[in-house]
Design an enzyme around this catalytic site. Sequence first.
Site, PDB file in Angstrom:
ATOM      1  N   PRO A 102       0.391   4.586   0.153  1.00 41.50           N
ATOM      2  CG  PRO A 102       2.280   4.507   1.523  1.00 41.50           C
ATOM      3  CD  PRO A 102       0.809   4.323   1.531  1.00 41.50           C
ATOM      4  NE  ARG A 129       6.324   0.611  -5.551  1.00 43.15           N
ATOM      5  CZ  ARG A 129       5.758   0.110  -4.475  1.00 43.15           C
ATOM      6  NH1 ARG A 129       4.452   0.174  -4.322  1.00 43.15           N
ATOM      7  NH2 ARG A 129       6.487  -0.437  -3.543  1.00 43.15           N
ATOM      8  CE1 TYR A 172       3.019  -3.967  -5.363  1.00 43.69           C
ATOM      9  CE2 TYR A 172       5.016  -3.067  -6.326  1.00 43.69           C
ATOM     10  CZ  TYR A 172       4.313  -3.502  -5.230  1.00 43.69           C
ATOM     11  OH  TYR A 172       4.887  -3.479  -3.991  1.00 43.69           O
ATOM     12  CG  ASN A 181      -2.654  -2.297  -0.913  1.00 44.87           C
ATOM     13  OD1 ASN A 181      -1.709  -2.197  -0.139  1.00 44.87           O
ATOM     14  ND2 ASN A 181      -2.534  -2.795  -2.123  1.00 44.87           N
ATOM     15  CB  ALA A 212       5.467   1.298   2.429  1.00 42.57           C
ATOM     16  CD  GLU A 247      -2.922  -5.581   5.881  1.00 44.01           C
ATOM     17  OE1 GLU A 247      -3.051  -4.947   6.943  1.00 44.01           O
ATOM     18  OE2 GLU A 247      -1.953  -6.314   5.628  1.00 44.01           O
ATOM     19  CG  HIS A 262      -1.014  -6.475   0.914  1.00 42.47           C
ATOM     20  ND1 HIS A 262      -0.530  -5.205   1.089  1.00 42.47           N
ATOM     21  CD2 HIS A 262      -1.382  -6.923   2.135  1.00 42.47           C
ATOM     22  CE1 HIS A 262      -0.587  -4.898   2.378  1.00 42.47           C
ATOM     23  NE2 HIS A 262      -1.109  -5.911   3.026  1.00 42.47           N
ATOM     24  NE  ARG A 311       7.252  -7.675  -3.174  1.00 45.18           N
ATOM     25  CZ  ARG A 311       6.918  -6.400  -3.265  1.00 45.18           C
ATOM     26  NH1 ARG A 311       5.666  -6.019  -3.022  1.00 45.18           N
ATOM     27  NH2 ARG A 311       7.799  -5.496  -3.611  1.00 45.18           N
TER      28      ARG A 311
END
Length: 141
Positions: free
Chosen positions: A9, A17, A22, A72, A75, A96, A98, A105
């Site tokens: 998402p 965003r 990012y 990825n 959320a 995985e 990111h 964070r």
Amino acid sequence: MKIIVINGPNLNMLGKREPGIYGNETLDDLRKYVKDEFKDDVDIEFFQSNHEGYIIDKLHEANEEFDGVVINPGAFTHYSYAIHDAIKSISTKVVEVHISNIHQREEFRQKSVTASACIGQISGFGFESYILGIKSLLKQI
């Protein structure tokens, strides 16, 4: 070798965003960056969805159609036991990744419930996280 990169998402909003976290590049820029890196060496397909069930369905399909998965989960990383279980249910290896360093964070972003189902996790290197994830995956296959 055939790899699928699954993005969860809000990754369709890259470039818009939170550019301070990012960056200004888009999901299309990410596709190009990854494909350019591997050119003819690896067949790479991309998939993005804001819907948990579609990601689960794609993981199930990946078990039959791909040699590996880079994901990825966005959320969903922090609370999707369903995606965790989907990763565990397939024999295809999954890494995985990111873009940001999730461990630097907000507290709720520092825990990944999906990482333990994967062979590894890479975070904090921007788009390069995907390159490192694919390279790591290729060494494991």
